[in-house]
Design an enzyme around this catalytic site. Structure first.
Site, PDB file in Angstrom:
ATOM      1  CD  GLU A  91      -0.740  -2.459   1.741  1.00  0.00           C
ATOM      2  OE1 GLU A  91      -0.122  -2.513   2.033  1.00  0.00           O
ATOM      3  OE2 GLU A  91      -1.753  -3.880   1.945  1.00  0.00           O
ATOM      4  CE1 TYR A 124       6.964 -10.357   3.372  1.00  0.00           C
ATOM      5  CE2 TYR A 124       5.921 -12.902   3.432  1.00  0.00           C
ATOM      6  CZ  TYR A 124       6.046 -11.123   3.281  1.00  0.00           C
ATOM      7  OH  TYR A 124       5.832 -10.892   1.720  1.00  0.00           O
ATOM      8  CG  ASN A 160      -0.258  -7.710  -3.782  1.00  0.00           C
ATOM      9  OD1 ASN A 160       0.062  -8.142  -3.480  1.00  0.00           O
ATOM     10  ND2 ASN A 160      -0.166  -6.799  -3.019  1.00  0.00           N
ATOM     11  NE  ARG A 175       3.911  -9.882  -1.384  1.00  0.00           N
ATOM     12  CZ  ARG A 175       3.262 -10.226  -2.958  1.00  0.00           C
ATOM     13  NH1 ARG A 175       2.398 -11.236  -3.279  1.00  0.00           N
ATOM     14  NH2 ARG A 175       3.463  -8.677  -3.286  1.00  0.00           N
ATOM     15  N   GLY A 223       0.709  -8.502 -20.547  1.00  0.00           N
ATOM     16  CA  GLY A 223      -0.247  -7.444 -20.623  1.00  0.00           C
ATOM     17  C   GLY A 223      -1.656  -7.604 -19.754  1.00  0.00           C
ATOM     18  CB  ALA A 252       5.124  -5.672 -11.090  1.00  0.00           C
ATOM     19  CG  ASP A 290       2.344  -2.833  -5.268  1.00  0.00           C
ATOM     20  OD1 ASP A 290       1.186  -4.063  -4.400  1.00  0.00           O
ATOM     21  OD2 ASP A 290       2.884  -3.442  -4.180  1.00  0.00           O
ATOM     22  CG  ASP A 312       9.607  -3.669  -3.049  1.00  0.00           C
ATOM     23  OD1 ASP A 312      10.109  -4.700  -3.839  1.00  0.00           O
ATOM     24  OD2 ASP A 312       9.317  -4.524  -2.826  1.00  0.00           O
TER      25      ASP A 312
HETATM   26  O1  KDG Z   1       3.429  -5.488  -3.397  1.00  0.00           O
HETATM   27  C1  KDG Z   1       4.791  -5.663  -2.826  1.00  0.00           C
HETATM   28  C2  KDG Z   1       5.386  -6.226  -1.281  1.00  0.00           C
HETATM   29  O2  KDG Z   1       4.893  -7.977  -1.384  1.00  0.00           O
HETATM   30  C3  KDG Z   1       6.335  -5.509  -1.032  1.00  0.00           C
HETATM   31  O3  KDG Z   1       7.008  -4.108  -1.194  1.00  0.00           O
HETATM   32  C4  KDG Z   1       6.352  -6.160   0.466  1.00  0.00           C
HETATM   33  O4  KDG Z   1       4.590  -5.589   1.824  1.00  0.00           O
HETATM   34  C5  KDG Z   1       5.036  -6.513   0.736  1.00  0.00           C
HETATM   35  C6  KDG Z   1       5.291  -7.970   1.870  1.00  0.00           C
HETATM   36  O5  KDG Z   1       4.633  -8.137   2.034  1.00  0.00           O
HETATM   37  O6  KDG Z   1       5.274  -8.947   0.818  1.00  0.00           O
END
Ligand code: KDG
Length: 313
Positions: free
Chosen positions: A36, A104, A166, A168, A231, A257, A259, A295
């Site tokens: 964000e 992390y 997003n 993760r 694309g 990318a 974001d 980033d």
């Molecule tokens: O979308 C990019 C983010 O993933 C990166 O800047 C770090 O927030 C982050 C994450 O949790 O991976």
């Protein structure tokens, strides 16, 4: 209140200067990260006003982030200093190909203590846009509830909501939990922005058309499915189509990318561009940022973006 609001976790990132494991690589470059925050930098540099809501630890990382936010011109009014918890960070290893590995250091961080009461205080009345990502929902239950609250408040105030799924995986207990939470947040948004692989995981469908249809059936009004270097494909109520990506000679690092892409699309739509033109801008933003190991460091200002788009065609 600003034209756009977002909430999430900023991180300090250390980017490995050479390929290898932590014990093999000695040199790292410091940077800023957080989906964000990347998005906020992107839209601000393109001339938009954004309020970035987060919690920062009262430590050197938190101070560094606050100084950056102020310098960049991002509205800091919704940033809360947290005396008890630290600011998160992450290590980004160097990938020779594809997405880099990351480690992390964010569990129990200040930002993971973002809660619905924090959002309750935000005035949405003069805002046009709320941007939420799946990372915020994944960092803690209280931040997930804060995202829900923000989306409900935005909806009640007629604010348009974009949601970047997003994914993760490291942030979730199980794929099932992740799918349930992200899909229930998706139901609360107007515009969904998943990558094609994310869309497959979240919907069980392989084709952009079917992924979009899955979310349209849940009440979403527009979908943009990111197709990586190829694309993106979009669907709105009246229109749909494929928008080709920009050629990139040397991809350095793909993190950020999505974001940058979101910043391109959202700023474009706020400026009255058609979805097709906004997606083209999103593609250009993504193509620019993947040529840097950072980033968000080389996110362009408007003139730079326009030049890039003109030169590339
Ligand atoms: O979308 C990019 C983010 O993933 C990166 O800047 C770090 O927030 C982050 C994450 O949790 O991976």
């Amino acid at each position: 209140m600003s034209e756009i609001i977002t909430l999430g976790e900023p991180l300090i990132v250390y980017v490995a200067e050479a390929p290898g494991t932590f014990s093999e690589v000695e040199t790292y470059t410091r940077g800023l990260a957080g989906a964000e925050l990347n998005f906020s930098i992107g839209v601000t540099r393109l001339g938009h006003q954004i309020s970035y809501m987060t919690r920062l630890g009262k430590d050197v990382y938190g101070k560094y982030i606050m100084d950056f936010v102020l310098r960049e011109g991002i509205d800091p009014a919704q940033i809360i200093w947290d005396e008890e918890h630290v600011t998160g960070s992450y290590l980004k290893f160097k990938a020779l190909k594809g997405d880099p590995e990351i480690a992390y250091f964010r569990k129990g961080s200040a930002a993971s203590h973002i809660c619905p009461e924090d959002v309750e205080k935000i005035d949405f009345s003069n805002t046009k846009w709320l941007h939420i990502t799946g990372i915020s929902a994944g960092i803690s239950e209280s931040c997930q509830k804060a995202c829900e609250k923000a989306m409900e408040k935005a909806r009640a105030n007629g604010v348009y909501i974009s949601f970047d799924t997003n994914i993760r995986k490291a942030l979730w207990k199980s794929e099932e939990q992740m799918r349930n939470v992200l899909n229930s947040l998706a139901e609360k948004c107007d515009l969904i922005l998943p990558g094609i692989e994310e869309g497959k995981i979240l919907t069980g469908y392989d084709e952009p058309e079917h992924i979009a249809e899955f979310y349209f059936n849940k009440g979403v009004k527009a979908a943009v499915i990111k197709l990586g270097a190829r694309g993106a494909w979009y669907k709105t109520k009246n229109d749909q189509g494929f928008v080709e990506g920009f050629p990139v000679e040397h991809v350095v690092d793909t993190v950020g990318a999505g974001d940058a892409f979101a910043a391109g699309v959202v700023s474009g739509l706020l400026e009255g561009l058609t979805m097709e033109k906004a997606v083209l801008r999103g593609n250009a933003m993504g193509a620019i940022i993947i040529t840097s190991k950072g980033d968000n460091d080389i996110l362009p200002v408007k003139g730079e973006l326009e030049r890039f788009m003109k030169d590339a065609r």
